[in-house]
Scaffold this motif. Structure first.
Motif, PDB file in Angstrom:
ATOM      1  N   ILE A 198       0.809  -1.211   0.000  1.00  0.00           N
ATOM      2  CA  ILE A 198       0.000   0.000   0.000  1.00  0.00           C
ATOM      3  C   ILE A 198       0.846   1.266   0.000  1.00  0.00           C
ATOM      4  CG2 ILE A 198      -1.743   1.301   1.276  1.00  0.00           C
ATOM      5  CD1 ILE A 198      -2.873  -1.374   2.237  1.00  0.00           C
ATOM      6  N   ASP A 199       1.709   1.409   0.986  1.00  0.00           N
ATOM      7  CA  ASP A 199       2.478   2.652   1.124  1.00  0.00           C
ATOM      8  C   ASP A 199       3.353   2.970  -0.092  1.00  0.00           C
ATOM      9  OD1 ASP A 199       1.303   3.048   3.542  1.00  0.00           O
ATOM     10  OD2 ASP A 199       2.996   2.359   4.743  1.00  0.00           O
ATOM     11  N   PRO A 200       4.041   1.997  -0.695  1.00  0.00           N
ATOM     12  CA  PRO A 200       4.849   2.354  -1.873  1.00  0.00           C
ATOM     13  C   PRO A 200       4.031   2.918  -3.019  1.00  0.00           C
ATOM     14  CG  PRO A 200       5.507   0.206  -1.017  1.00  0.00           C
ATOM     15  CD  PRO A 200       4.244   0.589  -0.304  1.00  0.00           C
ATOM     16  N   VAL A 201       2.778   2.507  -3.117  1.00  0.00           N
ATOM     17  CA  VAL A 201       1.904   2.987  -4.191  1.00  0.00           C
ATOM     18  C   VAL A 201       1.355   4.373  -3.886  1.00  0.00           C
ATOM     19  CG1 VAL A 201      -0.270   2.566  -5.408  1.00  0.00           C
ATOM     20  CG2 VAL A 201       1.262   0.659  -4.877  1.00  0.00           C
ATOM     21  N   ALA A 202       0.906   4.588  -2.637  1.00  0.00           N
ATOM     22  CA  ALA A 202       0.113   5.769  -2.316  1.00  0.00           C
ATOM     23  C   ALA A 202       0.858   6.868  -1.586  1.00  0.00           C
ATOM     24  CB  ALA A 202      -1.099   5.336  -1.482  1.00  0.00           C
ATOM     25  N   LEU A 203       1.771   6.527  -0.686  1.00  0.00           N
ATOM     26  CA  LEU A 203       2.326   7.529   0.217  1.00  0.00           C
ATOM     27  C   LEU A 203       3.114   8.647  -0.459  1.00  0.00           C
ATOM     28  CD1 LEU A 203       3.608   6.196   3.648  1.00  0.00           C
ATOM     29  CD2 LEU A 203       1.652   7.640   3.125  1.00  0.00           C
ATOM     30  N   PRO A 204       3.953   8.391  -1.441  1.00  0.00           N
ATOM     31  CA  PRO A 204       4.709   9.507  -2.033  1.00  0.00           C
ATOM     32  C   PRO A 204       3.815  10.629  -2.538  1.00  0.00           C
ATOM     33  CG  PRO A 204       5.660   7.414  -2.716  1.00  0.00           C
ATOM     34  CD  PRO A 204       4.380   7.090  -2.021  1.00  0.00           C
ATOM     35  N   GLU A 205       2.765  10.283  -3.265  1.00  0.00           N
ATOM     36  CA  GLU A 205       1.859  11.299  -3.803  1.00  0.00           C
ATOM     37  C   GLU A 205       1.056  11.970  -2.693  1.00  0.00           C
ATOM     38  OE1 GLU A 205      -1.721  11.683  -7.147  1.00  0.00           O
ATOM     39  OE2 GLU A 205      -0.853   9.730  -6.659  1.00  0.00           O
ATOM     40  N   VAL A 206       0.570  11.175  -1.746  1.00  0.00           N
ATOM     41  CA  VAL A 206      -0.225  11.731  -0.648  1.00  0.00           C
ATOM     42  C   VAL A 206       0.601  12.710   0.170  1.00  0.00           C
ATOM     43  CG1 VAL A 206      -1.310  11.158   1.558  1.00  0.00           C
ATOM     44  CG2 VAL A 206      -1.874   9.831  -0.480  1.00  0.00           C
ATOM     45  N   ASN A 207       1.816  12.337   0.517  1.00  0.00           N
ATOM     46  CA  ASN A 207       2.634  13.192   1.373  1.00  0.00           C
ATOM     47  C   ASN A 207       3.127  14.439   0.644  1.00  0.00           C
ATOM     48  OD1 ASN A 207       2.309  11.800   3.744  1.00  0.00           O
ATOM     49  ND2 ASN A 207       4.127  10.520   3.458  1.00  0.00           N
ATOM     50  N   ALA A 208       3.349  14.331  -0.655  1.00  0.00           N
ATOM     51  CA  ALA A 208       3.716  15.528  -1.417  1.00  0.00           C
ATOM     52  C   ALA A 208       2.579  16.546  -1.385  1.00  0.00           C
ATOM     53  CB  ALA A 208       4.066  15.150  -2.849  1.00  0.00           C
ATOM     54  N   ALA A 209       1.350  16.080  -1.541  1.00  0.00           N
ATOM     55  CA  ALA A 209       0.194  16.979  -1.509  1.00  0.00           C
ATOM     56  C   ALA A 209      -0.011  17.551  -0.108  1.00  0.00           C
ATOM     57  CB  ALA A 209      -1.054  16.233  -1.966  1.00  0.00           C
ATOM     58  N   ARG A 210       0.227  16.751   0.919  1.00  0.00           N
ATOM     59  CA  ARG A 210       0.063  17.240   2.295  1.00  0.00           C
ATOM     60  C   ARG A 210       1.108  18.307   2.611  1.00  0.00           C
ATOM     61  NH1 ARG A 210      -3.174  14.443   5.683  1.00  0.00           N
ATOM     62  NH2 ARG A 210      -1.932  14.957   7.518  1.00  0.00           N
ATOM     63  N   THR A 211       2.308  18.090   2.178  1.00  0.00           N
ATOM     64  CA  THR A 211       3.353  19.087   2.416  1.00  0.00           C
ATOM     65  C   THR A 211       3.018  20.410   1.734  1.00  0.00           C
ATOM     66  OG1 THR A 211       5.036  17.364   2.620  1.00  0.00           O
ATOM     67  CG2 THR A 211       5.803  19.583   2.100  1.00  0.00           C
ATOM     68  N   ALA A 212       2.450  20.326   0.528  1.00  0.00           N
ATOM     69  CA  ALA A 212       2.097  21.545  -0.208  1.00  0.00           C
ATOM     70  C   ALA A 212       1.018  22.353   0.507  1.00  0.00           C
ATOM     71  CB  ALA A 212       1.633  21.181  -1.617  1.00  0.00           C
ATOM     72  N   ARG A 213       0.218  21.713   1.339  1.00  0.00           N
ATOM     73  CA  ARG A 213      -0.844  22.416   2.064  1.00  0.00           C
ATOM     74  C   ARG A 213      -0.507  22.595   3.550  1.00  0.00           C
ATOM     75  NH1 ARG A 213      -6.885  22.274  -0.349  1.00  0.00           N
ATOM     76  NH2 ARG A 213      -6.320  22.284  -2.552  1.00  0.00           N
ATOM     77  N   GLY A 214       0.726  22.379   3.900  1.00  0.00           N
ATOM     78  CA  GLY A 214       1.163  22.642   5.255  1.00  0.00           C
ATOM     79  C   GLY A 214       0.756  21.593   6.264  1.00  0.00           C
ATOM     80  N   LEU A 215       0.455  20.369   5.804  1.00  0.00           N
ATOM     81  CA  LEU A 215       0.070  19.284   6.699  1.00  0.00           C
ATOM     82  C   LEU A 215       1.248  18.354   6.921  1.00  0.00           C
ATOM     83  CD1 LEU A 215      -3.434  18.397   5.193  1.00  0.00           C
ATOM     84  CD2 LEU A 215      -2.988  19.610   7.341  1.00  0.00           C
ATOM     85  N   PRO A 216       1.338  17.730   8.078  1.00  0.00           N
ATOM     86  CA  PRO A 216       2.434  16.783   8.325  1.00  0.00           C
ATOM     87  C   PRO A 216       2.271  15.537   7.472  1.00  0.00           C
ATOM     88  CG  PRO A 216       0.854  16.703  10.116  1.00  0.00           C
ATOM     89  CD  PRO A 216       0.450  17.852   9.247  1.00  0.00           C
ATOM     90  N   PRO A 217       3.357  14.876   7.106  1.00  0.00           N
ATOM     91  CA  PRO A 217       3.256  13.662   6.290  1.00  0.00           C
ATOM     92  C   PRO A 217       2.650  12.502   7.083  1.00  0.00           C
ATOM     93  CG  PRO A 217       5.513  13.993   6.994  1.00  0.00           C
ATOM     94  CD  PRO A 217       4.755  15.229   7.403  1.00  0.00           C
ATOM     95  N   MET A 218       2.056  11.579   6.372  1.00  0.00           N
ATOM     96  CA  MET A 218       1.571  10.347   6.983  1.00  0.00           C
ATOM     97  C   MET A 218       2.725   9.374   7.130  1.00  0.00           C
ATOM     98  SD  MET A 218      -2.043   9.435   5.130  1.00  0.00           S
ATOM     99  CE  MET A 218      -3.499  10.455   5.303  1.00  0.00           C
ATOM    100  N   ALA A 219       2.735   8.645   8.234  1.00  0.00           N
ATOM    101  CA  ALA A 219       3.735   7.598   8.416  1.00  0.00           C
ATOM    102  C   ALA A 219       3.370   6.362   7.616  1.00  0.00           C
ATOM    103  CB  ALA A 219       3.865   7.252   9.895  1.00  0.00           C
ATOM    104  N   SER A 220       2.079   6.070   7.539  1.00  0.00           N
ATOM    105  CA  SER A 220       1.580   4.922   6.788  1.00  0.00           C
ATOM    106  C   SER A 220       0.133   5.189   6.422  1.00  0.00           C
ATOM    107  CB  SER A 220       1.683   3.633   7.611  1.00  0.00           C
ATOM    108  OG  SER A 220       1.020   2.565   6.949  1.00  0.00           O
ATOM    109  N   LEU A 221      -0.240   4.897   5.191  1.00  0.00           N
ATOM    110  CA  LEU A 221      -1.616   5.147   4.780  1.00  0.00           C
ATOM    111  C   LEU A 221      -2.578   4.311   5.605  1.00  0.00           C
ATOM    112  CD1 LEU A 221      -3.098   6.816   2.509  1.00  0.00           C
ATOM    113  CD2 LEU A 221      -3.394   4.618   1.371  1.00  0.00           C
TER     114      LEU A 221
END
Length: 461
Positions: A198-221
């Motif tokens: 799960i994480d290799p598929v989803a986390l890079p994109e999710v965390n990039a978007a969260r960083t752009a909006r000032g949110l902390p990254p997810m450790a695991s989806l």
């Protein structure tokens, strides 16, 4: 894929007239509900049912779903916003793989989720706003809340497998974890599954978007996703899946929505003739979105021929069905299950939650032939209830299908089917959904933070 008939009237959801009057006169304040789903018709229909119920309750509703589902929504009166989606995903053989299927689905949803964010960002800032979303839209819903902290987010879960738990029944794809495995090992298994599939598929994109909006990254989806909603809704009842202690809170339990866009559509003349011509048949389907079921239908034909039974083969793709069907078998592109199931002996299907629920309501014995996603868990619950049997799709052949179909003739199965059918009497799941969502809109503060403070987090850790 099924298409609603021209001019078919959408289902009517009734609410108390005094309540609608209060909304119209301003005593109650309407809420803008943005309802978002992804996926196939099986994902669409439950969210469409909720959207129509909210609109019937007097609220403004925007309904966002894959654009190819527009024919289903047209004529319903809903404000429909089509989300881009690539139907080529239906031809990807990994779509039905037990472990690689998530990646196919996730990648297919991302263009639509970008449109969802842009839509919410453009809404007026003075609206009372609630996002009611498919779980895979939760990352984007959280991004919307970063810009509008006042909005509320509700997630609707269509099947028990969509909510992670370390409690039984615990399945990893088709493999069931024995009940004696300790919780520490089960949690380690969840973490391994998240890191691997799960994480290799989803986390890079999710965390990039969260960083752009000032949110902390997810450790695991898997561990973080289910804590994002202010309210989680299950669209399946407690008797089908009891609430384990590690499901997210606050949690509202509602029953199966059982929605059909054309519930009163007449059965085709050739189908009526076939039903009248002999004993009740067995119905075989493997999902409207499955383009890889030719072997399944070939084995189904061989199994009923071996048992001397009649069959109805349901699939929109005629080329998946043997060309030389005998008179004892009939192909149909689509039939409303609520009209068909009371007239058949059994249903063999892929284990989608909507199909499973329709068979439960009809009291029809079912053989679940799961391929991927939530289907293995749904199959386990069907067998646990005593209303059917299960056979993994990768083990299907004519002899095994025939053996499983024979099991469905047991009198104990018929007795359990009747008992489960009775559970649907008096059920009003949409009333529960509307009431809980309205209560969510009236609450102050970020509800999930309150729940975390008392429950100590969500999901398997």
């Amino acid at each position: 894929m099924a298409r609603p008939e021209d001019g078919a009237a959408p289902p009517v959801f009734r609410v108390e007239s005094s309540r609608v009057l209060a909304l119209e006169t301003g005593i109650l304040s309407p809420i803008h509900f943005v309802v978002v789903t992804i996926g196939s018709a099986g994902d669409l229909f439950p969210f469409m049912a909720m959207a129509l119920a909210l609109r019937a309750a007097g609220h403004r509703v925007s309904f966002l779903a894959p654009v190819q589902h527009a024919p289903f929504v047209e004529g319903s009166g809903l404000d429909f916003i089509g989300l881009p989606a690539d139907e080529a995903v239906l031809h990807d053989p990994d779509l039905w793989h037990p472990t690689r299927g998530f990646g196919v689905v996730w990648r297919a949803t991302r263009p639509g989720m970008a449109r969802f964010n842009a839509f919410v960002d453009a809404l007026p800032g003075d609206e009372r706003l609630v996002l009611l979303v498919h779980p895979l839209a939760l990352p984007e819903a959280d991004l919307c809340r970063a810009r509008r902290p006042d909005l509320k987010v509700a997630a609707a879960y269509l099947a028990p497998q969509n909510l992670p738990t370390v409690h039984d029944p615990l399945l990893v794809g088709p493999w069931r974890v024995p009940s004696w495995v300790p919780f520490s090992a089960r949690r380690a298994l969840w973490r391994w599954g998240a890191r691997t599939f799960i994480d290799p598929v989803a986390l890079p994109e999710v965390n990039a978007a969260r960083t752009a909006r000032g949110l902390p990254p997810m450790a695991s989806l898997l561990s973080d996703l289910f804590g994002l909603a202010d309210l989680s809704l299950t669209l399946f009842p407690e008797w089908f899946a009891p609430t384990p202690p590690d499901w997210p809170q606050p949690l509202a339990r509602a029953g199966f929505p059982l929605f059909d866009p054309k519930p009163d559509a007449p059965l085709a003349p050739e189908l009526l003739r076939f039903l009248d011509a002999g004993p009740a048949p067995v119905v075989f389907t493997h999902g409207t979105g499955n383009f890889q079921a030719s072997a399944y239908f070939r084995d189904a034909c061989a199994a009923v021929r071996q048992l001397g039974l009649r069959a109805i083969l349901l699939t929109p793709q005629r080329d998946q069905v043997p060309a030389d069907l005998p008179t004892s078998s009939l192909w149909q592109a689509y039939v409303p299950l609520r009209r068909l199931l009371p007239q058949v002996a059994a249903l063999a299907h892929h284990g989608g939650i909507g199909t499973t629920a329709e068979a439960l309501r009809a009291g029809t014995p079912q053989l679940v032939v799961p391929l991927a996603h939530d289907q293995f868990d749904n199959a386990a619950r069907v067998t646990s209830l005593g209303v059917g049997a299960s056979l993994r799709a990768d083990r299907v052949n004519a002899a095994r299908l025939a053996g499983k179909l024979t099991q469905l003739t047991d009198i104990a199965v018929a007795r359990q089917c009747a008992a489960v059918k009775a559970r649907f009497e008096g059920s009003d799941p949409m009333r529960t959904v509307v009431e809980r969502l309205e209560a969510l809109a009236g609450e102050g503060g970020h509800v999930v933070e309150q729940a975390r403070a008392t429950a100590g987090g969500n999901g398997p850790q």
